[in-house]
Design a protein around this motif. Structure first.
Motif, PDB file in Angstrom:
ATOM      1  N   SER A  36       0.819  -1.201   0.000  1.00 57.46           N
ATOM      2  CA  SER A  36       0.000   0.000   0.000  1.00 57.46           C
ATOM      3  C   SER A  36       0.857   1.255   0.000  1.00 57.46           C
ATOM      4  N   ALA A  37       1.993   1.196   0.698  1.00 60.33           N
ATOM      5  CA  ALA A  37       2.908   2.341   0.714  1.00 60.33           C
ATOM      6  C   ALA A  37       3.442   2.617  -0.686  1.00 60.33           C
ATOM      7  N   LYS A  38       3.775   1.547  -1.404  1.00 61.67           N
ATOM      8  CA  LYS A  38       4.275   1.725  -2.779  1.00 61.67           C
ATOM      9  C   LYS A  38       3.214   2.406  -3.646  1.00 61.67           C
ATOM     10  N   LYS A  39       1.967   1.965  -3.492  1.00 61.73           N
ATOM     11  CA  LYS A  39       0.876   2.567  -4.256  1.00 61.73           C
ATOM     12  C   LYS A  39       0.724   4.047  -3.901  1.00 61.73           C
ATOM     13  N   MET A  40       0.877   4.337  -2.594  1.00 62.65           N
ATOM     14  CA  MET A  40       0.753   5.721  -2.133  1.00 62.65           C
ATOM     15  C   MET A  40       1.866   6.589  -2.706  1.00 62.65           C
ATOM     16  N   PHE A  41       3.102   6.124  -2.638  1.00 64.90           N
ATOM     17  CA  PHE A  41       4.229   6.928  -3.113  1.00 64.90           C
ATOM     18  C   PHE A  41       4.207   7.086  -4.635  1.00 64.90           C
ATOM     19  N   ASP A  42       3.709   6.072  -5.343  1.00 67.50           N
ATOM     20  CA  ASP A  42       3.603   6.173  -6.805  1.00 67.50           C
ATOM     21  C   ASP A  42       2.621   7.266  -7.225  1.00 67.50           C
ATOM     22  N   ALA A  43       1.674   7.592  -6.331  1.00 66.57           N
ATOM     23  CA  ALA A  43       0.696   8.643  -6.633  1.00 66.57           C
ATOM     24  C   ALA A  43       1.113   9.994  -6.060  1.00 66.57           C
TER      25      ALA A  43
END
Length: 538
Positions: free
Chosen positions: A246-253
């Motif tokens: 979820s952190a990866k998804k957050m940082f990608d956005a």
């Protein structure tokens, strides 16, 4: 100088042991006593020993009765109990945490992707379009010249931080304490610091290696009812974890898309970075105020009865929770029926021994699994004067497949309790080692920490590295199996047909021998120079 003191302490220990042997045989910890109490306390009848439940009532009355049957006196005036006022907050987070930005929004799913809790005693709390700001490791440490919160007004914002501290896996032993976790690396500190900074919320990014446990532990430990002690200290609206995915998804956005945020956070000149994202999540709370109990018993001393040795272990576990493979009772056999049974076995051994000069106290504390709450309450409301309390010996989660050659000391290098432990280990033909997993921060994860915070030298140790009959590799395999498949799960059950207690007995004998020595001498173990707890003793 330290080595000279070490030699003196060891010689004093051996001299004291020899004197005891001349007068009477030192009592032997009874393995059957350990097994009987472990099996009973970890049975389904005790319902996982969660505070504020029928399981608590059964547990504390069982312990009170067993101490009384052994002939121990009440440890809190004329009572075997110390009341610990707590608040039970049963929080139900919204099904989704919504992350929104200029390019749209997406949802994180409760338990699967995030957990959200609060220590605020309010029926409804949450974040409403709270601005997300990456705050590195979420640390303010002046002694290291470090401030991850500097330059931002945190009112109305939510910090996003990494678990552990910058030294972990950095390859630099001078960065914080290298791989050894400092208190700055603990999740408890991170929530406390974010609240002090005035933030509305804090999101910790889960990562198995620096956290030292998997997402399954987050799911079970941060869901359902939780216990807190009411406090006047600042509190966050929302305390949250999100999974690494979820952190990866957050940082990608976010504004950090494509950047190595972990490397950025390790720089001493790091500054908080707004992510151009907002978070929305709510928590509905059911609130119940009640009183849990520490169980306290004592064996009065003779010549120095106003000086105290304290043995501690937490009696609580997680009660009834999320069903895993058809089982919802979190029995906590190793964690910590083993330590609670150990208190009773050591108390039995003291009663078999000659009278002790100092008073020996046994405290089975509540709420350890909820954040060391019972020992924290005791530290703020001590029954026995801390300056007259000689030492604490804490017992938590003893689990070895046989007798160990090693005695691994958590927090090695803090106090002269190391020397007492080494002398007792030599008597058993063992060697001592510092915690090889110091990066996991075990020194801050059990009840001895709260005794140390008020200046009482503490010993927290166990055999866990090399067996007399098992190799280092075999021990590691068994340890990893427990952490992966049993730790904080319903599968931590007592199985009489396969339970091996010789190693548990061996450790408890060492703890008894150390306490017996301390109880019959005039010395007060000292903190070493450089220990952060030395000042509290003064």
């Amino acid at each position: 100088m330290k080595n000279a003191l070490k030699i003196i302490v060891i010689l004093l220990f051996i001299s004291c042991q020899n004197e005891k042997k001349d007068n009477a045989e030192v009592a032997v910890i009874d393995q059957a006593t350990i097994g009987n109490h472990m099996e009973r306390l970890a049975s389904d009848a005790f319902l996982g020993r969660k505070p504020f439940t029928e399981g608590e009532e059964k547990t504390v009355n069982y312990l009170k009765d067993e101490f009384e049957n052994l002939g121990l006196l009440p440890g809190n005036g004329d009572s075997y109990f110390q009341d610990v006022p707590m608040v039970e907050i049963t929080g139900t987070p919204s099904e989704n945490m919504t992350i929104s930005g200029n390019n749209g929004s997406f949802n994180l799913k409760a338990l699967k992707d995030f957990v959200a809790t609060t220590n605020k005693v309010e029926t409804e709390v949450g974040l409403e379009n709270s601005e997300l700001v990456f705050a590195g490791y979420g640390i303010v440490a002046p002694e290291y010249g470090w401030n991850d919160y500097e330059g931002i007004d945190w009112k109305g914002k939510t910090a996003v931080v990494l678990i552990n501290d910058p030294g972990f896996q950095s390859g630099d032993s001078t960065l914080f304490k290298g791989n050894e976790m400092t208190y700055y690396g603990r999740w408890t500190y991170k929530y406390e610091e974010a609240a002090r900074q005035g933030a509305d919320g804090l999101i910790i990014i889960h990562d198995t290696a620096p956290a030292s446990y998997g997402w399954n532990v987050i799911e079970s430990g941060w869901s359902g009812a939780r216990l807190v002690i009411e406090s006047d200290l600042p509190l966050l609206n929302v305390e949250s974890w999100i999974s690494g995915e979820s952190a990866k998804k957050m940082f990608d956005a976010s504004t950090l898309k494509g950047q190595d945020y972990k490397t950025l956070a390790r720089n001493s000149d790091f500054q908080p970075i707004p992510l151009a994202l907002k978070a929305t999540v709510g928590i509905q709370n059911k609130i119940k105020k009640d009183v849990s109990k520490n169980v306290v018993a004592r064996i009065p001393g003779t010549d120095r009865k106003d000086e105290f040795i304290i043995y501690s272990a937490h009696w609580d576990h997680f009660g009834i929770g999320k069903t895993i493979e058809g089982d919802s009772i979190y029995n906590g056999s190793v964690d910590n029926a083993s330590g609670t049974a150990g208190l009773l076995a050591i108390a039995e051994a003291f009663k078999k021994s000659n009278t002790t000069k100092r008073t020996v106290v046994f405290i089975a504390v509540t709420g350890e699994e909820q954040g060391l709450l019972g020992s924290a309450y005791y530290a703020e409301n001590p029954i026995y004067t801390p300056s007259k309390t000689v030492a604490n010996i804490n017992i938590d989660a003893l689990d070895s497949p046989g007798k160990m050659k090693d005695l691994t000391i958590i927090g090695y290098g803090q106090s002269e309790m190391d020397e007492y432990a080494e002398a007792a280990a030599l008597e058993q033909n063992r060697y001592i080692i510092p915690d090889p997993d110091a990066e996991k921060g075990y020194f801050f994860r059990s009840d001895h920490f709260n005794f140390a915070k008020i200046g009482i030298p503490a010993l927290y140790a166990s055999g866990s590295y090399e067996g007399f009959d098992q190799t280092i590799e075999e021990i590691k395999k068994a340890k990893d199996h427990y952490l992966t498949y049993k730790y904080h799960q319903p599968s931590d059950e007592y199985q009489a047909e396969t339970m091996e207690l010789s190693g548990v007995q061996f450790d408890l004998q060492l703890f008894f021998n150390v306490g017996l020595t301390l109880a019959n001498e005039a010395n007060f173990p000292k903190w070493y120079e450089g220990s952060e707890f030395k000042a509290a003793r003064k």
